[in-house]
Design a protein around this motif. Structure first.
Motif, PDB file in Angstrom:
ATOM      1  N   ARG A   1       0.813  -1.230   0.000  1.00 27.23           N
ATOM      2  CA  ARG A   1       0.000   0.000   0.000  1.00 27.23           C
ATOM      3  C   ARG A   1       0.839   1.268   0.000  1.00 27.23           C
ATOM      4  O   ARG A   1       0.493   2.252  -0.648  1.00 27.23           O
ATOM      5  CB  ARG A   1      -0.955   0.016   1.194  1.00 27.23           C
ATOM      6  CG  ARG A   1      -2.209  -0.791   0.970  1.00 27.23           C
ATOM      7  CD  ARG A   1      -3.235  -0.565   2.074  1.00 27.23           C
ATOM      8  NE  ARG A   1      -2.748  -0.956   3.396  1.00 27.23           N
ATOM      9  CZ  ARG A   1      -2.666  -2.197   3.845  1.00 27.23           C
ATOM     10  NH1 ARG A   1      -3.035  -3.205   3.079  1.00 27.23           N
ATOM     11  NH2 ARG A   1      -2.235  -2.456   5.057  1.00 27.23           N
ATOM     12  N   VAL A   2       1.941   1.259   0.730  1.00 25.08           N
ATOM     13  CA  VAL A   2       2.770   2.467   0.793  1.00 25.08           C
ATOM     14  C   VAL A   2       3.761   2.559  -0.369  1.00 25.08           C
ATOM     15  O   VAL A   2       4.490   3.540  -0.477  1.00 25.08           O
ATOM     16  CB  VAL A   2       3.521   2.605   2.148  1.00 25.08           C
ATOM     17  CG1 VAL A   2       2.546   2.704   3.293  1.00 25.08           C
ATOM     18  CG2 VAL A   2       4.508   1.477   2.357  1.00 25.08           C
ATOM     19  N   GLY A   3       3.786   1.543  -1.214  1.00 22.71           N
ATOM     20  CA  GLY A   3       4.601   1.608  -2.411  1.00 22.71           C
ATOM     21  C   GLY A   3       6.037   1.146  -2.277  1.00 22.71           C
ATOM     22  O   GLY A   3       6.839   1.339  -3.187  1.00 22.71           O
ATOM     23  N   LYS A   4       6.392   0.524  -1.154  1.00 24.49           N
ATOM     24  CA  LYS A   4       7.761   0.007  -1.014  1.00 24.49           C
ATOM     25  C   LYS A   4       7.924  -1.276  -1.817  1.00 24.49           C
ATOM     26  O   LYS A   4       9.004  -1.578  -2.299  1.00 24.49           O
ATOM     27  CB  LYS A   4       8.101  -0.224   0.458  1.00 24.49           C
ATOM     28  CG  LYS A   4       8.223   1.076   1.221  1.00 24.49           C
ATOM     29  CD  LYS A   4       8.693   0.856   2.620  1.00 24.49           C
ATOM     30  CE  LYS A   4       8.852   2.200   3.314  1.00 24.49           C
ATOM     31  NZ  LYS A   4       9.481   2.065   4.612  1.00 24.49           N
ATOM     32  N   ILE A   5       6.833  -2.029  -1.927  1.00 22.39           N
ATOM     33  CA  ILE A   5       6.784  -3.202  -2.788  1.00 22.39           C
ATOM     34  C   ILE A   5       5.724  -2.913  -3.843  1.00 22.39           C
ATOM     35  O   ILE A   5       4.658  -2.388  -3.522  1.00 22.39           O
ATOM     36  CB  ILE A   5       6.434  -4.475  -1.986  1.00 22.39           C
ATOM     37  CG1 ILE A   5       7.597  -4.856  -1.059  1.00 22.39           C
ATOM     38  CG2 ILE A   5       6.099  -5.637  -2.920  1.00 22.39           C
ATOM     39  CD1 ILE A   5       7.336  -6.060  -0.174  1.00 22.39           C
ATOM     40  N   VAL A   6       6.025  -3.223  -5.093  1.00 22.06           N
ATOM     41  CA  VAL A   6       5.082  -2.971  -6.186  1.00 22.06           C
ATOM     42  C   VAL A   6       4.744  -4.284  -6.885  1.00 22.06           C
ATOM     43  O   VAL A   6       5.583  -5.178  -6.992  1.00 22.06           O
ATOM     44  CB  VAL A   6       5.634  -1.947  -7.210  1.00 22.06           C
ATOM     45  CG1 VAL A   6       5.760  -0.570  -6.585  1.00 22.06           C
ATOM     46  CG2 VAL A   6       6.959  -2.399  -7.778  1.00 22.06           C
ATOM     47  N   LYS A   7       3.505  -4.364  -7.344  1.00 17.98           N
ATOM     48  CA  LYS A   7       3.055  -5.547  -8.068  1.00 17.98           C
ATOM     49  C   LYS A   7       3.517  -5.440  -9.515  1.00 17.98           C
ATOM     50  O   LYS A   7       3.292  -4.431 -10.172  1.00 17.98           O
ATOM     51  CB  LYS A   7       1.535  -5.654  -7.999  1.00 17.98           C
ATOM     52  CG  LYS A   7       0.993  -6.934  -8.566  1.00 17.98           C
ATOM     53  CD  LYS A   7      -0.484  -7.043  -8.301  1.00 17.98           C
ATOM     54  CE  LYS A   7      -0.995  -8.389  -8.758  1.00 17.98           C
ATOM     55  NZ  LYS A   7      -2.395  -8.579  -8.376  1.00 17.98           N
ATOM     56  N   VAL A   8       4.183  -6.484 -10.009  1.00 13.84           N
ATOM     57  CA  VAL A   8       4.683  -6.503 -11.379  1.00 13.84           C
ATOM     58  C   VAL A   8       3.649  -7.160 -12.289  1.00 13.84           C
ATOM     59  O   VAL A   8       3.315  -6.653 -13.345  1.00 13.84           O
ATOM     60  CB  VAL A   8       6.031  -7.255 -11.452  1.00 13.84           C
ATOM     61  CG1 VAL A   8       6.519  -7.359 -12.881  1.00 13.84           C
ATOM     62  CG2 VAL A   8       7.058  -6.582 -10.577  1.00 13.84           C
TER      63      VAL A   8
ATOM     64  N   SER B   1      10.387  -1.509  -4.800  1.00 12.06           N
ATOM     65  CA  SER B   1      10.372  -0.211  -5.476  1.00 12.06           C
ATOM     66  C   SER B   1      11.767   0.400  -5.492  1.00 12.06           C
ATOM     67  O   SER B   1      12.530   0.273  -4.541  1.00 12.06           O
ATOM     68  CB  SER B   1       9.403   0.718  -4.744  1.00 12.06           C
ATOM     69  OG  SER B   1       9.552   2.035  -5.182  1.00 12.06           O
ATOM     70  N   ASP B   2      12.093   1.087  -6.586  1.00 12.06           N
ATOM     71  CA  ASP B   2      13.388   1.764  -6.674  1.00 12.06           C
ATOM     72  C   ASP B   2      13.529   2.868  -5.631  1.00 12.06           C
ATOM     73  O   ASP B   2      14.636   3.296  -5.325  1.00 12.06           O
ATOM     74  CB  ASP B   2      13.596   2.349  -8.071  1.00 12.06           C
ATOM     75  CG  ASP B   2      13.959   1.277  -9.083  1.00 12.06           C
ATOM     76  OD1 ASP B   2      14.542   0.241  -8.683  1.00 12.06           O
ATOM     77  OD2 ASP B   2      13.671   1.473 -10.271  1.00 12.06           O
ATOM     78  N   SER B   3      12.400   3.330  -5.084  1.00  9.32           N
ATOM     79  CA  SER B   3      12.453   4.377  -4.062  1.00  9.32           C
ATOM     80  C   SER B   3      12.722   3.810  -2.663  1.00  9.32           C
ATOM     81  O   SER B   3      12.847   4.558  -1.708  1.00  9.32           O
ATOM     82  CB  SER B   3      11.139   5.165  -4.053  1.00  9.32           C
ATOM     83  OG  SER B   3      10.065   4.331  -3.672  1.00  9.32           O
ATOM     84  N   SER B   4      12.835   2.506  -2.543  1.00  6.45           N
ATOM     85  CA  SER B   4      13.091   1.867  -1.252  1.00  6.45           C
ATOM     86  C   SER B   4      14.502   2.177  -0.766  1.00  6.45           C
ATOM     87  O   SER B   4      15.477   1.903  -1.465  1.00  6.45           O
ATOM     88  CB  SER B   4      12.905   0.352  -1.366  1.00  6.45           C
ATOM     89  OG  SER B   4      13.427  -0.295  -0.231  1.00  6.45           O
ATOM     90  N   HIS B   5      14.601   2.740   0.435  1.00  2.00           N
ATOM     91  CA  HIS B   5      15.927   3.008   0.998  1.00  2.00           C
ATOM     92  C   HIS B   5      16.652   1.705   1.329  1.00  2.00           C
ATOM     93  O   HIS B   5      17.875   1.643   1.298  1.00  2.00           O
ATOM     94  CB  HIS B   5      15.834   3.930   2.217  1.00  2.00           C
ATOM     95  CG  HIS B   5      15.392   3.240   3.457  1.00  2.00           C
ATOM     96  ND1 HIS B   5      14.070   2.949   3.709  1.00  2.00           N
ATOM     97  CD2 HIS B   5      16.100   2.763   4.506  1.00  2.00           C
ATOM     98  CE1 HIS B   5      13.984   2.315   4.874  1.00  2.00           C
ATOM     99  NE2 HIS B   5      15.193   2.187   5.378  1.00  2.00           N
ATOM    100  N   VAL B   6      15.900   0.651   1.618  1.00  4.73           N
ATOM    101  CA  VAL B   6      16.501  -0.646   1.914  1.00  4.73           C
ATOM    102  C   VAL B   6      17.197  -1.194   0.662  1.00  4.73           C
ATOM    103  O   VAL B   6      18.307  -1.721   0.740  1.00  4.73           O
ATOM    104  CB  VAL B   6      15.442  -1.643   2.442  1.00  4.73           C
ATOM    105  CG1 VAL B   6      16.026  -3.043   2.577  1.00  4.73           C
ATOM    106  CG2 VAL B   6      14.902  -1.182   3.786  1.00  4.73           C
ATOM    107  N   LEU B   7      16.574  -1.028  -0.496  1.00  5.91           N
ATOM    108  CA  LEU B   7      17.185  -1.474  -1.741  1.00  5.91           C
ATOM    109  C   LEU B   7      18.475  -0.697  -2.015  1.00  5.91           C
ATOM    110  O   LEU B   7      19.495  -1.270  -2.396  1.00  5.91           O
ATOM    111  CB  LEU B   7      16.210  -1.326  -2.911  1.00  5.91           C
ATOM    112  CG  LEU B   7      16.701  -1.820  -4.266  1.00  5.91           C
ATOM    113  CD1 LEU B   7      17.080  -3.300  -4.217  1.00  5.91           C
ATOM    114  CD2 LEU B   7      15.624  -1.579  -5.326  1.00  5.91           C
TER     115      LEU B   7
END
Length: 102
Positions: free
Chosen positions: A73-80, A88-94
């Motif tokens: 929901r918050v966009g850290k994981i996105v459905k492909v 998500s590329d915006s994930s600081h963890v990534l």
């Protein structure tokens, strides 16, 4: 690879400072992308990775599902596509994970 041994994910999550279920799920997604070379993953793959790590802590499946849904929901994981997700590329963890392996 530094994290390819049997303790791989546990050490990876620790180096990222992942604490709590949502952070561990996000770290598992980063592990799949950066260490295992899988940019897409299924929800069960990620949940199984985290369950192997926190099984003794009493985390249940419903908590994991709720946390995964929250990250979605918050966009850290996105459905492909159906059943496949990506971090998500915006994930600081990534970003941190890429620094660790880069």
């Amino acid at each position: 690879n530094l994290f390819a041994d049997s303790r791989g994910f546990a050490e990876f999550a620790e180096r990222l400072g992942a604490q709590g279920l949502p952070a561990l799920l996000e770290a598992a997604a980063a592990y799949a992308a950066c260490i295992e070379g899988r940019p897409h993953f299924s929800r069960p793959q990620i949940m199984r990775q985290v369950a192997n790590l926190v099984d003794q802590a009493g985390t249940n499946r419903e908590d994991s599902l709720r946390s995964f849904g929250s990250l979605l929901r918050v966009g850290k994981i996105v459905k492909v596509k159906r059943g496949q997700y990506a971090l998500s590329d915006s994930s600081h963890v990534l970003a941190e994970a890429r620094k660790l392996v880069g």
